[in-house]
Design a protein around this motif. Structure first.
Motif, PDB file in Angstrom:
ATOM      1  N   ASP A  15       1.010   5.629  -0.306  1.00 44.48           N
ATOM      2  CA  ASP A  15       0.219   7.254   0.262  1.00 44.48           C
ATOM      3  C   ASP A  15       1.066   7.648  -0.912  1.00 44.48           C
ATOM      4  O   ASP A  15       1.859   7.883  -0.509  1.00 44.48           O
ATOM      5  CB  ASP A  15      -0.042   7.296   1.759  1.00 44.48           C
ATOM      6  CG  ASP A  15      -0.572   6.543   2.486  1.00 44.48           C
ATOM      7  OD1 ASP A  15      -2.035   5.959   1.335  1.00 44.48           O
ATOM      8  OD2 ASP A  15      -1.039   6.689   3.160  1.00 44.48           O
ATOM      9  N   ASP A  47      -7.729   1.205  -9.800  1.00 41.89           N
ATOM     10  CA  ASP A  47      -8.023   1.267  -8.480  1.00 41.89           C
ATOM     11  C   ASP A  47      -6.997   2.603  -7.271  1.00 41.89           C
ATOM     12  O   ASP A  47      -6.483   3.515  -8.033  1.00 41.89           O
ATOM     13  CB  ASP A  47      -7.629   0.051  -7.276  1.00 41.89           C
ATOM     14  CG  ASP A  47      -5.880   0.244  -7.592  1.00 41.89           C
ATOM     15  OD1 ASP A  47      -5.471   0.283  -8.196  1.00 41.89           O
ATOM     16  OD2 ASP A  47      -5.367  -0.544  -6.660  1.00 41.89           O
ATOM     17  N   GLU A  72       1.111  -1.528  -0.053  1.00 35.55           N
ATOM     18  CA  GLU A  72       0.032  -0.008   0.563  1.00 35.55           C
ATOM     19  C   GLU A  72       1.063   1.161   0.104  1.00 35.55           C
ATOM     20  O   GLU A  72       1.812   1.140   0.631  1.00 35.55           O
ATOM     21  CB  GLU A  72      -0.597   0.554   1.061  1.00 35.55           C
ATOM     22  CG  GLU A  72      -1.481   1.225   1.343  1.00 35.55           C
ATOM     23  CD  GLU A  72      -2.859   1.128   2.233  1.00 35.55           C
ATOM     24  OE1 GLU A  72      -2.869   1.816   3.675  1.00 35.55           O
ATOM     25  OE2 GLU A  72      -3.911   0.128   1.523  1.00 35.55           O
ATOM     26  N   THR A  77      -4.452   7.197  -2.006  1.00 35.01           N
ATOM     27  CA  THR A  77      -3.584   5.228  -1.532  1.00 35.01           C
ATOM     28  C   THR A  77      -4.276   4.585  -2.603  1.00 35.01           C
ATOM     29  O   THR A  77      -5.602   4.532  -3.160  1.00 35.01           O
ATOM     30  CB  THR A  77      -4.443   5.100  -0.541  1.00 35.01           C
ATOM     31  OG1 THR A  77      -4.077   5.952   1.473  1.00 35.01           O
ATOM     32  CG2 THR A  77      -3.954   4.297   0.195  1.00 35.01           C
ATOM     33  N   THR A  78      -2.990   3.857  -3.306  1.00 40.78           N
ATOM     34  CA  THR A  78      -3.254   2.006  -3.161  1.00 40.78           C
ATOM     35  C   THR A  78      -2.236   1.923  -3.647  1.00 40.78           C
ATOM     36  O   THR A  78      -1.419   1.684  -2.338  1.00 40.78           O
ATOM     37  CB  THR A  78      -3.037   3.547  -5.710  1.00 40.78           C
ATOM     38  OG1 THR A  78      -3.459   1.710  -5.575  1.00 40.78           O
ATOM     39  CG2 THR A  78      -1.504   3.566  -5.589  1.00 40.78           C
ATOM     40  N   SER A  79      -2.008   0.186  -4.164  1.00 42.80           N
ATOM     41  CA  SER A  79      -1.030  -0.673  -3.843  1.00 42.80           C
ATOM     42  C   SER A  79      -0.539  -0.596  -5.337  1.00 42.80           C
ATOM     43  O   SER A  79      -1.503  -0.794  -6.524  1.00 42.80           O
ATOM     44  CB  SER A  79      -2.118  -1.776  -3.376  1.00 42.80           C
ATOM     45  OG  SER A  79      -3.071  -2.589  -4.345  1.00 42.80           O
TER      46      SER A  79
END
Length: 104
Positions: free
Chosen positions: A40, A75, A38, A86-88
């Motif tokens: 940010d 996403d 994850e 925020t993503t991953s």
């Protein structure tokens, strides 16, 4: 070990009608990722109403190329009350935040 390199400019191509509003972060590891990481990312789009026009983009590459072409990611979350999204990611890539421009 995890490696993160930030760049503010380069030979980058983003989706038409957009502009970069963050640094580009190149994320790699000396071993395969065992699970998504994850992330940010701070963006510089200060207008709260613009949070809906923000999108994450990713450039995936397995070799050095002259131009990195960034594609929209499906996403990601951009809370309206923060300057972060925020993503991953689950493998080596370059990642950043764009804003779609609107016509006047």
């Amino acid at each position: 070990s995890l490696h993160i390199r930030a760049s503010l400019f380069g030979q980058y191509k983003f989706p038409e009608g957009s502009e970069l509003v963050s640094a580009v972060y190149w994320i790699s590891s000396s071993t395969e990722f065992t699970k998504p990481i994850e992330i940010d990312i701070q963006h510089c789009s200060a207008n709260v109403e613009e949070s809906t026009s923000l999108k994450f983009v990713r450039a995936e590459t397995t070799r050095m190329e002259l131009t990195y072409t960034f594609q929209l990611m499906d996403d990601g979350d951009f809370p309206a009350d923060t300057g972060y999204g925020t993503t991953s990611v689950s493998h080596f890539c370059g990642i950043g935040v764009i804003r779609f421009l609107t016509s006047c």
